[in-house]
Structure formats: C-alpha cells, structure tokens
Design a protein around this motif. Structure first.
Motif, PDB file in Angstrom:
ATOM      1  N   LEU B   4      14.223   6.972 -16.079  1.00 47.80           N
ATOM      2  CA  LEU B   4      13.836   6.405 -15.906  1.00 47.80           C
ATOM      3  C   LEU B   4      12.751   5.581 -14.353  1.00 47.80           C
ATOM      4  O   LEU B   4      13.826   6.232 -12.744  1.00 47.80           O
ATOM      5  N   VAL B   5      11.706   6.077 -13.992  1.00 42.02           N
ATOM      6  CA  VAL B   5      11.234   5.716 -13.245  1.00 42.02           C
ATOM      7  C   VAL B   5      10.373   4.707 -13.779  1.00 42.02           C
ATOM      8  O   VAL B   5       9.707   4.106 -14.290  1.00 42.02           O
ATOM      9  N   ILE B   6      10.479   4.356 -11.730  1.00 36.69           N
ATOM     10  CA  ILE B   6      10.117   2.776 -11.401  1.00 36.69           C
ATOM     11  C   ILE B   6       8.805   2.997 -10.586  1.00 36.69           C
ATOM     12  O   ILE B   6       9.113   3.198  -9.955  1.00 36.69           O
ATOM     13  N   LYS B   7       7.686   2.825 -11.199  1.00 33.35           N
ATOM     14  CA  LYS B   7       6.754   3.249 -10.119  1.00 33.35           C
ATOM     15  C   LYS B   7       5.965   1.989  -9.375  1.00 33.35           C
ATOM     16  O   LYS B   7       5.049   1.522 -10.681  1.00 33.35           O
ATOM     17  N   ASP B   8       6.157   1.288  -8.254  1.00 37.10           N
ATOM     18  CA  ASP B   8       5.185   0.699  -7.454  1.00 37.10           C
ATOM     19  C   ASP B   8       4.878  -0.772  -8.769  1.00 37.10           C
ATOM     20  O   ASP B   8       4.240  -1.174  -8.723  1.00 37.10           O
ATOM     21  N   LEU B   9       6.221  -1.695  -8.990  1.00 36.25           N
ATOM     22  CA  LEU B   9       6.418  -2.457  -9.971  1.00 36.25           C
ATOM     23  C   LEU B   9       6.062  -3.769  -9.238  1.00 36.25           C
ATOM     24  O   LEU B   9       6.476  -4.274  -7.818  1.00 36.25           O
ATOM     25  N   HIS B  10       4.887  -4.174  -9.655  1.00 31.47           N
ATOM     26  CA  HIS B  10       4.901  -5.756  -9.501  1.00 31.47           C
ATOM     27  C   HIS B  10       5.226  -6.989 -10.165  1.00 31.47           C
ATOM     28  O   HIS B  10       4.581  -6.751 -11.421  1.00 31.47           O
ATOM     29  N   VAL B  11       6.024  -7.672  -9.941  1.00 32.87           N
ATOM     30  CA  VAL B  11       5.644  -8.586 -11.012  1.00 32.87           C
ATOM     31  C   VAL B  11       6.283  -9.997 -10.812  1.00 32.87           C
ATOM     32  O   VAL B  11       6.594 -10.615  -9.419  1.00 32.87           O
ATOM     33  N   SER B  12       4.890 -11.152 -11.207  1.00 34.22           N
ATOM     34  CA  SER B  12       5.722 -12.797 -11.470  1.00 34.22           C
ATOM     35  C   SER B  12       5.550 -13.077 -12.127  1.00 34.22           C
ATOM     36  O   SER B  12       5.961 -12.984 -13.086  1.00 34.22           O
ATOM     37  N   ILE B  13       6.903 -14.500 -11.630  1.00 38.48           N
ATOM     38  CA  ILE B  13       6.403 -15.396 -12.854  1.00 38.48           C
ATOM     39  C   ILE B  13       6.002 -17.132 -12.434  1.00 38.48           C
ATOM     40  O   ILE B  13       5.632 -17.157 -11.340  1.00 38.48           O
ATOM     41  N   GLY B  14       4.953 -16.933 -13.723  1.00 38.41           N
ATOM     42  CA  GLY B  14       3.544 -17.847 -13.190  1.00 38.41           C
ATOM     43  C   GLY B  14       2.808 -17.705 -12.124  1.00 38.41           C
ATOM     44  O   GLY B  14       2.636 -16.518 -11.833  1.00 38.41           O
ATOM     45  N   ASP B  15       2.872 -18.076 -11.061  1.00 36.62           N
ATOM     46  CA  ASP B  15       1.409 -17.898  -9.730  1.00 36.62           C
ATOM     47  C   ASP B  15       2.285 -16.643  -8.654  1.00 36.62           C
ATOM     48  O   ASP B  15       2.270 -16.312  -7.664  1.00 36.62           O
ATOM     49  N   LYS B  16       3.850 -16.722  -8.741  1.00 34.01           N
ATOM     50  CA  LYS B  16       4.832 -16.503  -7.570  1.00 34.01           C
ATOM     51  C   LYS B  16       5.389 -14.539  -7.666  1.00 34.01           C
ATOM     52  O   LYS B  16       5.534 -14.864  -8.869  1.00 34.01           O
ATOM     53  N   GLU B  17       4.471 -14.614  -6.876  1.00 33.34           N
ATOM     54  CA  GLU B  17       5.137 -12.453  -6.954  1.00 33.34           C
ATOM     55  C   GLU B  17       6.571 -12.571  -6.790  1.00 33.34           C
ATOM     56  O   GLU B  17       6.871 -12.738  -5.501  1.00 33.34           O
ATOM     57  N   ILE B  18       6.790 -11.676  -7.344  1.00 32.72           N
ATOM     58  CA  ILE B  18       8.698 -12.097  -7.619  1.00 32.72           C
ATOM     59  C   ILE B  18       8.760 -10.385  -6.853  1.00 32.72           C
ATOM     60  O   ILE B  18       9.628  -9.682  -5.624  1.00 32.72           O
ATOM     61  N   ILE B  19       7.858  -8.871  -7.391  1.00 35.05           N
ATOM     62  CA  ILE B  19       8.736  -8.320  -7.251  1.00 35.05           C
ATOM     63  C   ILE B  19       7.482  -7.880  -6.174  1.00 35.05           C
ATOM     64  O   ILE B  19       6.190  -7.470  -7.450  1.00 35.05           O
ATOM     65  N   ARG B  20       7.576  -6.938  -5.107  1.00 33.49           N
ATOM     66  CA  ARG B  20       6.278  -6.464  -4.312  1.00 33.49           C
ATOM     67  C   ARG B  20       6.235  -5.038  -4.127  1.00 33.49           C
ATOM     68  O   ARG B  20       6.016  -4.810  -2.833  1.00 33.49           O
ATOM     69  N   GLY B  21       6.229  -4.817  -5.414  1.00 35.05           N
ATOM     70  CA  GLY B  21       5.674  -2.974  -5.137  1.00 35.05           C
ATOM     71  C   GLY B  21       6.778  -2.390  -5.158  1.00 35.05           C
ATOM     72  O   GLY B  21       7.165  -1.433  -3.841  1.00 35.05           O
ATOM     73  N   LEU B  22       7.692  -1.990  -5.826  1.00 34.63           N
ATOM     74  CA  LEU B  22       8.704  -1.424  -6.306  1.00 34.63           C
ATOM     75  C   LEU B  22       8.856   0.212  -6.684  1.00 34.63           C
ATOM     76  O   LEU B  22       8.341   0.063  -7.923  1.00 34.63           O
ATOM     77  N   SER B  23       9.926   0.818  -5.959  1.00 37.98           N
ATOM     78  CA  SER B  23       9.452   2.538  -6.563  1.00 37.98           C
ATOM     79  C   SER B  23      11.272   2.853  -6.920  1.00 37.98           C
ATOM     80  O   SER B  23      11.848   3.078  -6.161  1.00 37.98           O
ATOM     81  N   LEU B  24      11.290   3.290  -7.464  1.00 34.42           N
ATOM     82  CA  LEU B  24      13.047   4.119  -7.890  1.00 34.42           C
ATOM     83  C   LEU B  24      12.695   4.954  -9.410  1.00 34.42           C
ATOM     84  O   LEU B  24      12.308   4.801  -9.487  1.00 34.42           O
ATOM     85  N   GLU B  25      13.612   6.097  -8.596  1.00 29.19           N
ATOM     86  CA  GLU B  25      13.729   6.667  -9.576  1.00 29.19           C
ATOM     87  C   GLU B  25      15.083   6.969 -10.254  1.00 29.19           C
ATOM     88  O   GLU B  25      16.127   7.166  -9.544  1.00 29.19           O
ATOM     89  N   ILE B  26      15.888   6.997 -11.803  1.00 27.33           N
ATOM     90  CA  ILE B  26      17.361   7.455 -12.060  1.00 27.33           C
ATOM     91  C   ILE B  26      16.871   8.592 -13.215  1.00 27.33           C
ATOM     92  O   ILE B  26      16.933   8.307 -13.799  1.00 27.33           O
ATOM     93  N   PRO B  27      17.647   9.532 -11.933  1.00 24.23           N
ATOM     94  CA  PRO B  27      18.195  10.466 -13.374  1.00 24.23           C
ATOM     95  C   PRO B  27      18.590  10.257 -14.430  1.00 24.23           C
ATOM     96  O   PRO B  27      20.005   9.391 -14.341  1.00 24.23           O
ATOM     97  N   LYS B  28      18.821  10.689 -15.819  1.00 26.00           N
ATOM     98  CA  LYS B  28      19.799  10.764 -16.549  1.00 26.00           C
ATOM     99  C   LYS B  28      21.227  11.294 -15.654  1.00 26.00           C
ATOM    100  O   LYS B  28      21.162  11.846 -14.552  1.00 26.00           O
TER     101      LYS B  28
END
Lengths: 449, 256
Positions: B4-28
């Motif tokens: 499971l690879v998360i690449k440079d993730l940016h997430v907002s709720i409404g106008d507010k950015e909560i996740i600001r460029g998160l990357s992770l890799e979880i191999p099985k």
C-alpha cells in the motif's frame, strides 16, 4: 359458423351481469334470510347522505383528495376458476397457522378450518357472511358497534353496505389459540373492489393472534379496497392483530380499525403498509377497562408517488390504562406520508399512561412527511408524551457500511430495515416479524430491478 | 507491487488542509505504526484513504498493489482489499451483527452467487471464539449498547471475516482497559502474516507493547517527520512529542 354462435353466447353471458358502478350500486343484493341484509340497506342510505370529505375538514388535512375518485370502480367482480385457483395457490403466509381463509374479490375461495378440538372448546371461526346468518345475536352485538370517528364515516358506511368477505372469530373465556389465524384477501383484475372485514371477539382471559394479508393479483391492477376490523378484548384477554397490506401500487385503499380493550386486557395491533397509490388507515383504540393496554404499531414503506395517510386516536375512557403507539415511515422518491394522531384522556381517567411516537426516514429530497400529533387531557395525574421526528440516513452510519464493502443500495436497505425492525420486534412474535421483514425486503428488491 | 503506497498525499476538510504531502509505503506482511500528537491528522489519513466524502484529496496517490484507489467509491476500495477499523465504530440500530457481516461477505461474492449460510456461521463462530466474543453477539444490533472493548473486538472480528489485504487500524486502543487491549491485540497479531499489511494509527506507545510494529513513523502537522524501528516509539514515550516538534522547528529554521 357454430364457433361464432358460441362466441356470441359467451359475449351475452358476460354482458348479462356487468358489475355495477360503486356509486350507484346500492347495497349488496341480499336474501332477506341473510343476517347482513337490513344493515346494508341502512348503510347505503348513510353512504349516500354523507358528503365526500373536503380538504378543509380537519380529519382530511394534508390529504390529496383528488386521488380519491370512487366513480371508476365497480362492485366486486366474480372470478373464473383458473384465477381462483391461482390466488389460493399464491396465498402463502406463515409456516404454521391454526387456520386459513382465502378470499378473492370478496368471494370465499378456500377455507382451511382449524382443529376439531378448538371447535369443541366453543371457538367460532367462520367467514363473516356465514357468521352473520348462523350467529345473529353474537354478530349484531359486536359488528361495527363503534362508529368510525376519524373522517372515514362515508367509507365505513360504504363498507357496511357492501361487506360479505372476512373473518369472524369468537374465542370463549379462557381459551388460548396457540397458532396464528390467517386470512388472505385478494384484489383481482382492474377496476374492481373488495371490502374485507375482520371481527374478533376475545372473551375473558382468552388469547389469539390474527394475521390478515391484503394483496393484488398483479402490480398493474387498479382496484379499490375498503376494509375494516373490529377487535373486542374482554377482561385479561390478549389479542395480537397484524394487517399486512401490499395492494398493487395503483390501488386505492382505506382501512378503518377499531380496538376496544377491557380490564387488564392487552391488545397489540400492527399495520404493515407497502402497497396502494393512496392508502389511508384510521385506527382507534378505546381503553375501556382498568389495567388495559393497547400497543398501536405501524411500519410503512412508501416510494414513487405513493401517499400513505395514517390517522390514529388513543382514547383513555377509564383510569389506570396505558397505550403506546409507535409508527415508522420510510419514504423514497416523491412519496408522501401523513400522520395525525390524537391522545384523549377522558374526565376521571386518572393514572393514564399514553405514549405516541412517529419517526420518518427520508431517503430522497423530494419525499415529504407530515406529522401532527395532539393531546386532549381532561384528567389529573396522567403521563402523556408524544413526539414526531424526521431525519435522513446518517452519513457516518452509511460510510461505515460502505467501508465494509457493502454496496450503497444494499447499505441503504440494511439501514432502513434496521430502522423499521424496532417496530417489528415489538410484536413479540418472531415468525410473524420475520415474514413481515421479508415482505419489506421484497419491496426493496423489486425496486432495485 | 505488493504494498500500500501513499504518495505525496494532500487532504483537505473544507478549505483547511490537514494532510500536507504525506508519503508512506506499507508492504504486505509488515506492520507500520503511525504515531502523532492530537491534531496531527492521523484520523484524517485513515478516513481519506477509506474514501470518506467529507475529506477531499487535493493531490497525491494511494496505490493498492499498484492500483490507484483515489476516486473510487468507499465500498469498491473495501472490496479491493482495504479495511478500516474505526476509532469510534458506528452503531447501526436494528441491524444484527450476523446480518451485517453476511451482507459484507456476500458483497464480495461474484454476481448471482449466494452465500452458503452454514459455512458462513461456522467461520464466524470460529473467529468469535478466538476473540472471546460470546455467541449472543450475532443477534445484537451492530455496536448498539456495546462497551468500548466490545466495539473494538467487533472491528477485529469484521477484519478477520473480510480478510483484507491492507488494514488501517485507527486508534484501536482508545477506550480499552488492559484486558480488552490484550484480547484485541491478540486478535490483530493472529491476523498478521505475509498476506496482510497493517497501518496502525495510535497516540500512545502502550498499544505497541502488544502489537509490535516493524516500523514506526511519526506524524506531525500532516506529514511524516521521522521514521524508524520500534525503538522510536519508546523514545517518543520517554521524551514526548515535543522533542520531535523541536527537531522540526530547528530544521525549518535551518532552511530559512
């Protein structure tokens, strides 16, 4: 040549007895020996003299009266052999029942009477028409002795003038009928009508469960159903009554219910409303003996352009009585529901405990739920609560189901079922609750296709 | 690819950015813990990956065995093998646990195929026994009137039944006493194996005493700021999140 003659003869036969238009039919033609005949003549006069309801009548507030046009219906149409057999075969209810009656267009099609031992105990279980003739005193003592009071007077009179089909059940003192007693009423063909009636007299310390099923032969058939039930509970009696309605979505249906609860008696009545273009139910519980209790339950699933109109009245006539109403409506598409319920506590009816709760679940933005609860209290020291809530599917609950891989349609179905389940559980009868739940499922599954 | 690879993730709720460029890799086969103080965006991460409509993914990718699941409906993601254990599992009145699980298992079968009821119940009972869940659970409404421990055990039961490829456990330890924590941890540990990758989100180190992670990541203000082995969790426990924050501020000022 000969076949043409045969064809002509058959045409002639059909034309010979066309069913009469309801508005000009007059009372159902009767032999004078029939117990119903004199009542029906008077009832027809009443039907003609009472004006059609108007929207300005408080009892018809919110109702869409344009959808009520009796002139398009005829008296019940006779069934041919094949149709009758097919309806009997389709009359499937509970796995175990004490007995079953099947009616199609008000004609008795099948009569699976129950055990000889119950008869020996004095239980009388007969088609209504037969009971009126064979037990005239008992019949007239109870048949429609409580007036319709929630706006349906004209339809009650029409019912009385036309009724012949239905169940008459007399349970003598101390007799318990373990298995449910069932009756099936079918509307067959287009433009006809039926007038089902259920009359239950439960004497002191008796116990019985009755289930009525109302169905149409096909989803397309238009028709008019105008039913009533009379429940009479003697001291300590325990009666459970279920009316499972799934008329075709083009039918017009009225159902007028009266329950009279004696001392320490317990009545539980549940209406399942699935079908009809417009279905109106009027349910009155009269708490007439101290210690009496009435549970009034309803589950309604309305979709497309359906309108389900429910009017209720909990009347506490004496002290120390209780009533508990729980109605739940699920609404989709442009469906409408109306609930108008009144609790009345008569002077002197102290220590009344009355409860009324209506909950609407809106599955679409265009559906509309109208609720009008009310109280009239003329005694002291009473506990009366009422409330109506309207809401939508909780977004977090929905997401939770989706996060488990359940498809949105299935998730909605589960949530709606869960919402309605509380009412079915209140019946305290697992097999019936299960059957009603399956009927609700079937409606959702039919919609999914 | 099996990760499971998360690449440079940016997430907002409404106008507010909560996740600001998160990357992770979880191999099985691995368990990765994400730790962080309140408000760092841990729960947002799990909801956003699950596809909750309130969370907008403005950029980045989430690859499940190579397939980007961003934009898919939540139920589709779940059927592809993603599982979310909720911090606060929802109550579904009137829907029995058994019917709920059946619907979830049924949803994974090919179109037109009906679930074999006896096999389903046998599998469910086996897993319930292991999680010390009494049989009466099956007829109770989903999570309704459940204690905190019962709710979390129910989450793990669902996970056991649905056999996901990747599971995100959001604050699974919250609301648990020591006994409940052990039972839930044993359940998770039993499910560990080469076919499952786990993302364990937690605020406290104590859960990691029972579910020992392969890697620990520290999340602050919507980013992973430090990664390490399981000893990193102990260091955090000892020094608190402030020491990480200080580290970030120092490096931030160094850039300036």
């Amino acid at each position: 040549m000969s076949s043409a003659i045969l064809e002509a003869e058959r045409m002639e036969q059909t034309i010979a007895a066309p069913p009469a238009n309801l508005l000009t039919a007059g009372p159902l033609t009767r032999e004078t020996s029939d117990g119903l005949a004199p009542l029906q003549a008077k009832a027809w006069e009443r039907f003609e003299s009472i004006p059609m309801p108007l929207r300005t009548n408080e009892e018809w507030r919110f109702s869409n009266l344009k959808r009520i046009n009796l002139s398009v219906y005829t008296q019940p149409v006779a069934l041919d052999q094949a149709a009758a057999e097919s309806l009997v075969a389709r009359s499937k209810g509970l796995e175990k029942a004490a007995g079953r009656l099947v009616f199609g267009n008000d004609e008795l099609l099948s009569n699976e009477l129950f055990s000889e031992s119950l008869r020996q105990k004095g239980v009388i279980w007969l088609p209504l028409e037969q009971a009126a003739t064979e037990h005239p005193e008992l019949f007239s003592k109870y048949f429609m002795r409580e007036e319709a009071i929630l706006g349906g007077q004209k339809f009650a009179a029409l019912h009385q003038s036309q009724v012949r089909a239905g169940t008459f059940l007399y349970v003598p003192r101390g007799v318990e009928i373990e298995l449910p007693v069932e009756s099936f009423h079918w509307l067959h063909g287009a433009g006809g009508s039926c007038f089902p009636h259920t009359l239950i007299v439960a004497e002191e310390m008796s116990k019985v469960t009755v289930v009525d099923y109302f169905q149409s032969d096909s989803e397309d058939s238009e028709g008019f159903a105008c039913g009533m039930n009379d429940l009479w509970l003697g001291a300590g009696a325990n009666v459970t009554y279920v009316c499972a309605q799934k008329w075709s979505s083009k039918a017009l249906a009225f159902q007028i219910n009266s329950t009279v609860v004696g001392r320490d008696a317990r009545a539980v009545a549940l209406n399942l409303n699935l079908g009809a273009s417009l279905a109106r139910t009027e349910s009155v519980s009269r708490l007439r003996g101290q210690g009496g209790r009435s549970d009034m339950l309803a589950v309604s699933v309305a979709d497309e352009t359906q309108e389900l109109d429910q009017r209720t009245f909990q009347i506490h006539e004496v002290r120390n009585t209780s009533s508990d109403l729980l109605y739940k409506n699920s609404l989709d598409d442009t469906a409408r529901t109306i609930f108008a319920g009144l609790i009345r506590v008569d002077p002197g009816a102290h220590q009344t405990d009355a409860y009324q709760k209506v909950r609407n679940l809106l599955l679409s933005d265009e559906s509309e739920a109208n609720s009008a609860p009310g109280l009239e209290i003329e005694a002291d020291d009473v506990r009366c609560t009422h409330g109506a809530t309207t809401g939508q599917i909780d977004a977090e609950e929905f997401f939770y189901l989706l996060s488990r891989g359940i498809q949105p349609k299935e998730a909605r179905k589960l949530i709606v079922h869960g919402f309605l389940q509380e009412v079915l559980d209140r019946l305290g009868h697992a097999a019936i609750a299960e059957l009603l739940s399956e009927m609700v499922h079937a409606k959702f599954d039919a919609k999914a296709r | 690819m099996s990760s499971l690879v998360i690449k440079d993730l940016h997430v907002s709720i409404g106008d507010k950015e909560i996740i600001r460029g998160l990357s992770l890799e979880i191999p099985k086969g691995e368990v990765h813990a994400v730790m962080g103080p309140n408000g760092s965006g841990k729960s947002t991460l799990s909801k956003a990956i699950g596809g909750h409509p309130d969370y907008t993914i403005t950029s980045g990718e989430v690859l499940l065995d190579g397939e980007n699941i961003i934009g898919m409906e939540p139920d589709v993601r779940a059927r592809k093998g993603l599982f979310l254990a909720f911090q606060y599992p929802m109550e579904i009145p009137g829907v029995s646990n058994a019917n709920f699980l059946r619907a979830a298992v049924q949803a994974r079968l090919p179109e037109g195929e009906e679930l074999e009821a006896t096999e389903f119940y046998a599998a469910m009972y086996e897993k319930m026994d292991f999680l010390e869940i009494p049989r009466t659970f099956t007829s109770r409404s989903v999570n309704e009137g459940f204690s905190g421990g019962e709710k979390k055990r129910n989450e793990i039961l669902q996970m056991a039944m649905l056999e996901p490829r990747y599971a995100i456990l959001d604050e699974t330890d919250s609301g648990l006493d020591i006994d409940a924590l052990k039972i839930v941890s044993n359940g998770v540990n039993a499910l560990r194996g080469p076919n499952l990758g786990v993302l364990l989100i937690t605020h406290y180190q104590r859960l990691l005493d029972y579910i020992v992670p392969d890697y620990v990541h520290v999340m602050v203000a919507g980013r992973i700021v430090q990664s390490g082995g399981k000893e990193l969790a102990l260091e955090l426990e000892e020094k608190g999140y402030d020491f990480i924050r200080e580290g970030i501020e120092e490096s931030a000022s160094a850039v300036l």
